[in-house]
Design a protein around this motif. Structure first.
Motif, short mmCIF file in Angstrom:
data_model
loop_
_atom_site.label_atom_id
_atom_site.label_comp_id
_atom_site.label_asym_id
_atom_site.label_seq_id
_atom_site.Cartn_x
_atom_site.Cartn_y
_atom_site.Cartn_z
N GLY A 78 1.09 -1.14 -0.18
CA GLY A 78 0.10 -0.15 0.01
C GLY A 78 0.83 1.06 0.12
N MET A 79 2.25 1.22 0.30
CA MET A 79 3.05 2.46 0.23
C MET A 79 3.01 2.76 -1.24
SD MET A 79 6.46 2.26 2.25
CE MET A 79 6.32 2.22 4.00
N ALA A 80 2.97 4.17 -1.37
CA ALA A 80 2.93 4.44 -2.79
C ALA A 80 3.84 6.06 -2.93
CB ALA A 80 1.74 4.93 -3.13
N THR A 81 4.21 6.13 -4.17
CA THR A 81 5.14 7.21 -4.36
C THR A 81 4.54 7.77 -5.66
OG1 THR A 81 7.18 6.26 -3.74
CG2 THR A 81 7.44 8.01 -5.24
N LEU A 82 4.05 9.08 -5.56
CA LEU A 82 3.56 9.91 -6.39
C LEU A 82 4.50 10.76 -6.89
CD1 LEU A 82 1.26 11.18 -8.29
CD2 LEU A 82 0.69 12.49 -6.22
N MET A 121 3.79 12.23 3.08
CA MET A 121 5.06 12.81 3.22
C MET A 121 5.73 13.51 1.93
SD MET A 121 8.49 11.39 4.92
CE MET A 121 8.33 12.15 6.75
N LYS A 122 6.04 14.58 1.85
CA LYS A 122 6.64 15.12 0.61
C LYS A 122 8.20 14.96 0.81
CE LYS A 122 6.83 19.22 -2.30
NZ LYS A 122 8.35 19.47 -2.57
N VAL A 123 9.09 14.41 -0.18
CA VAL A 123 10.35 14.27 -0.09
C VAL A 123 11.05 15.49 -0.27
CG1 VAL A 123 12.48 13.00 -1.06
CG2 VAL A 123 10.22 11.98 -0.96
N PRO A 124 11.78 16.00 0.73
CA PRO A 124 12.46 17.49 0.78
C PRO A 124 13.71 17.53 -0.50
CG PRO A 124 13.09 16.41 2.82
CD PRO A 124 12.29 15.32 2.08
N SER A 125 13.74 18.60 -0.81
CA SER A 125 14.88 18.54 -2.04
C SER A 125 16.26 18.18 -1.35
CB SER A 125 15.05 20.05 -2.28
OG SER A 125 15.07 20.94 -1.41
N ASP A 177 8.31 16.79 -8.24
CA ASP A 177 8.05 16.83 -6.60
C ASP A 177 7.92 15.18 -6.54
OD1 ASP A 177 8.45 19.47 -5.86
OD2 ASP A 177 6.60 19.87 -6.43
N ILE A 178 8.12 14.92 -5.33
CA ILE A 178 7.75 13.58 -5.00
C ILE A 178 7.11 13.48 -4.05
CG2 ILE A 178 8.75 11.10 -4.28
CD1 ILE A 178 10.77 11.44 -6.19
N TRP A 179 5.92 12.53 -3.54
CA TRP A 179 5.39 12.31 -2.31
C TRP A 179 5.34 10.98 -1.92
CZ3 TRP A 179 3.69 15.96 -5.86
CH2 TRP A 179 3.45 17.14 -5.23
N ASN A 180 5.50 10.56 -0.72
CA ASN A 180 5.33 9.19 -0.42
C ASN A 180 3.74 8.96 0.49
OD1 ASN A 180 7.41 8.11 -1.58
ND2 ASN A 180 8.82 8.84 0.05
N TRP A 181 3.19 8.12 0.27
CA TRP A 181 1.93 7.78 1.08
C TRP A 181 2.38 6.50 1.84
CZ3 TRP A 181 -2.31 8.63 3.30
CH2 TRP A 181 -3.17 7.82 3.79
N SER A 214 3.07 19.89 5.96
CA SER A 214 3.46 19.82 4.71
C SER A 214 5.17 20.06 4.73
CB SER A 214 3.03 20.73 3.72
OG SER A 214 3.52 22.49 4.30
N LYS A 215 5.64 20.09 6.04
CA LYS A 215 7.16 20.28 5.96
C LYS A 215 8.03 19.01 6.41
CE LYS A 215 6.82 24.78 5.99
NZ LYS A 215 7.42 25.67 4.70
N SER A 216 8.88 18.85 5.45
CA SER A 216 9.67 17.57 5.97
C SER A 216 11.26 17.86 5.83
CB SER A 216 9.39 16.60 5.12
OG SER A 216 9.07 16.78 3.84
#
Lengths: 251, 409
Positions: free
Chosen positions: A85-89, A106-110, A94-98, B106-108
């Motif tokens: 069920g983990m997912a990456t969009l 969670m948004k992957v920080p730069s 930009d990349i987000w992980n569910w 929204s911060k990581s």
């Protein structure tokens, strides 16, 4: 293809495969474009298995992936159970992980873009880069003939001065005639070998003849590798736009 | 004994002169003691700031851990080391470390997780008490199933997290799987050095073990004897229990800071020497004058048959007695001043913000310390200065012929 990097190559799409320019069988640009476009399409839907082997552990993830245009992709993990069920969009850069366990996105920080994606030898950057080799590199054919029993063409690519590329040199080896990639070798800016991508198991899948296995081997970690194997891929499938939204990611 | 009694009586023949001289020497002694106390205090404080917060007198790691910081390089037998430290009464805090991603809203940001045993941190180190906001891990009762986390202040700021915020943690566990967990922020640390401020996410060791699937793994044990033993003694004492581990004093773990402290110590004692010279000049001046005043008197003694040696001996005895009396008063005043500065200190926070240097946060209150050397160094030096300053004119008088001495004005 630092640029068109692997999952990039695998998941990201673009124009339909460009035909090689007539009569220029060894035209380096046409070959690079063909490699870039190998897995690209308007949209795609695939199932794949990713095997990651490191010094300390090895594991296998089964994934389902959808892509639309160059910009959007979604990967969902089907197995093992812990990560199911983990997912990456990915949308644009930009990349987000569910994370289903905690039900959070969670948004992957730069600052973490050059870190490993899902524990593999791919980086998050590999997931989002979508430029074309022929645009970012100066290239020329540096070998043509027989190597290990195969007729091959070797193209050496050196990044253009302003190209946003972290490599010093990329060497692409394709099979003469089919123009399918066999091996891509990445060197860092000091000229040291950084990693190699090997393509194999050429099959007809989703209406195209493509290598269905790709292995990435990091040069600085002997014995480690990540192997991606396509089980199934369809090109040009109809996908709704909201498939690649944060709302759907939380599904 | 006669010499001493004579000297004592001589001192009080010119009460005013003696009182002035005693006051000068006593004041100089007191000022030297208090300023040495402050200088020593600065060095002691620096070491304290480095060692008491998290580092300790010494640390144990698996060989190579300090270079690679790998999750897989853990101590073979942390329990043996903890038991040895407990037996020796040395504070010991085991820690597991791992890198991962934290996000709030929204911060990581990337973070370094610390898996700590809260009771041991509280007992052996000060970090757990250095909170800008909230409480330390086990000092709060959260609803069942909620896990507490304490954040470095810059990390908290970049996540826009405060006490009560919910935090998502994602890490690559020891078995390669992706660990993720929810935490509740219960505290935010004060400035504690750049690394901690920017990256520390401190959680309980049990929660760490679950997040990283790391079982009882411990990557570091920090030992703090709280001044009862030197760092070197701590290492010697614990070495037998540290088989297969790398046990080093903080000076080897943080060589740049150790060098800095050493340099600092040297610089401060050079300043101390300059202070000492200034004080000595004042004392020499007073004593020279008071002895020169008495050349006429020495002439009389000579005329009565006293040999040169006898004069020198008497003057030396007098000077030493005077020095003894003055330094006694000086020590009393100086020690009282030092104790005051030890308790109240000088507040430097008005000079601006948090003071950090080399990744270590410094206490803005400058306190003195009272040690033996800040007392005996000024006292013995004053004795020498007094006796030497008196001997020079006395020797001169002793060599003068009687007539010249008698007519000396």
């Amino acid at each position: 293809m630092k640029t068109e990097t692997m999952l990039g190559t695998l998941l990201v799409m673009g124009l339909a495969a460009g035909p090689l320019a007539a009569g220029s069988g060894r035209d380096a640009r046409a070959i690079l474009d063909k490699v870039d476009d190998l897995y690209r399409s308007r949209s795609s839907h695939a199932r794949m298995v990713m095997r990651v082997v490191t010094e300390h552990w090895s594991r296998e993830l089964t994934m389902e992936a959808w892509t639309k245009g160059k910009e959007k992709s979604l990967v969902r993990i089907l197995a093992p159970k812990k990560e199911k069920g983990m997912a990456t969009l990915k949308v644009g850069n930009d990349i987000w992980n569910w994370l289903p366990k905690v039900k959070r996105v969670m948004k992957v920080p730069s600052s973490m873009m050059s870190d490993s994606w899902m524990g593999s030898h791919f980086t998050n950057d590999d997931m989002v880069k979508e430029s074309r080799m022929a645009d970012d590199y100066d290239f020329q054919v540096t070998f043509s003939g027989e190597r290990r029993g195969k007729q091959v063409v070797e193209i050496t690519c050196i990044p253009k001065p302003q190209a946003p590329v972290e490599w010093g040199q990329v060497v692409v080896l394709v099979e003469d005639g089919s123009w399918l990639p066999l091996l891509m070798t990445y060197y860092d800016e000091d000229g040291e070998l950084a990693r190699t991508f090997t393509f194999s198991a050429v099959k007809k899948m989703g209406g195209r003849t493509i290598p269905t296995e790709m292995r990435i081997v990091p040069a600085n970690k002997p014995g480690e590798y990540t192997l991606v194997r396509y089980q199934d891929i369809e090109f040009d499938v109809e996908l709704p736009d909201d498939m690649f939204s944060l709302r759907r990611l939380r599904r | 004994m006669l010499t001493v009694r004579l000297a004592w009586r001589n001192l009080w023949r010119n009460r005013r002169r003696t009182v002035i001289t005693v006051a000068a020497v006593a004041l100089n002694t007191a000022v030297l003691i208090a300023s040495y106390g402050l200088m020593d205090g600065m060095v002691v404080d620096t070491v304290h700031n480095i060692t008491y917060l998290t580092v300790g007198d010494a640390q144990a790691h698996a060989p190579g851990y300090r270079r690679e910081h790998s999750l897989y390089q853990d101590l073979q037998d942390p329990q043996a080391l903890l038991a040895a430290a407990d037996r020796a009464g040395i504070g010991a805090a085991p820690r597991a470390y791992g890198f991962g991603l934290v996000s709030s809203g929204s911060k990581s940001a990337g973070a370094r997780f610390w898996g700590v045993v809260p009771a041991r941190e509280l007992q052996a180190f000060e970090l757990a008490r250095q909170l800008r906001q909230g409480r330390f891990l086990d000092e709060v009762s959260l609803p069942a199933g909620k896990r507490p986390v304490v954040l470095g202040n810059k990390l908290a700021r970049s996540l826009h997290a405060t006490v009560g915020s919910e935090l998502v943690a994602v890490v690559q566990a020891v078995d390669g799987s992706l660990g993720n967990e929810l935490f509740t922020v219960v505290g935010v640390l004060k400035t504690a050095g750049e690394d901690i401020d920017r990256t520390a996410a401190i959680i309980r060791h049990d929660d760490f073990a679950e997040l990283f699937v790391s079982g009882g793994r411990v990557h570091e044990i920090a030992f703090n004897a709280r001044g009862r033993l030197t760092p070197e003694q701590v290492v010697t004492l614990l070495q037998p229990a540290a088989a297969g581990a790398e046990l080093l004093t903080w000076k080897k773990i943080l060589p740049q800071l150790a060098d800095m402290v050493q340099l600092f110590d040297a610089v401060i004692w050079i300043f101390g020497l300059i202070f000492m010279l200034a004080a000595a000049l004042g004392v020499v001046n007073t004593l020279l004058m008071s002895t020169f005043e008495r050349i006429h008197e020495f002439g009389v003694l000579k005329a009565l048959g006293a040999g040169p040696l006898r004069i020198v001996r008497d003057v030396a005895a007098e000077a030493f007695l005077l020095a003894l009396l003055s330094t006694l008063i000086g020590v009393a005043v100086g020690v009282v001043a030092t104790v005051y500065l030890q308790h109240h200190g000088i507040d430097l926070s008005g000079l601006g913000g948090d003071i950090t240097f080399g990744g270590v946060a410094f206490n803005p209150i400058w306190r003195a310390t009272l040690t033996a050397r800040i007392v005996w160094v000024p006292v013995v030096s004053m004795w020498l200065v007094c006796v030497l300053a008196a001997l020079y004119p006395a020797a001169k008088a002793a060599r003068l012929n009687v007539v010249r001495a008698l007519t000396h004005v």
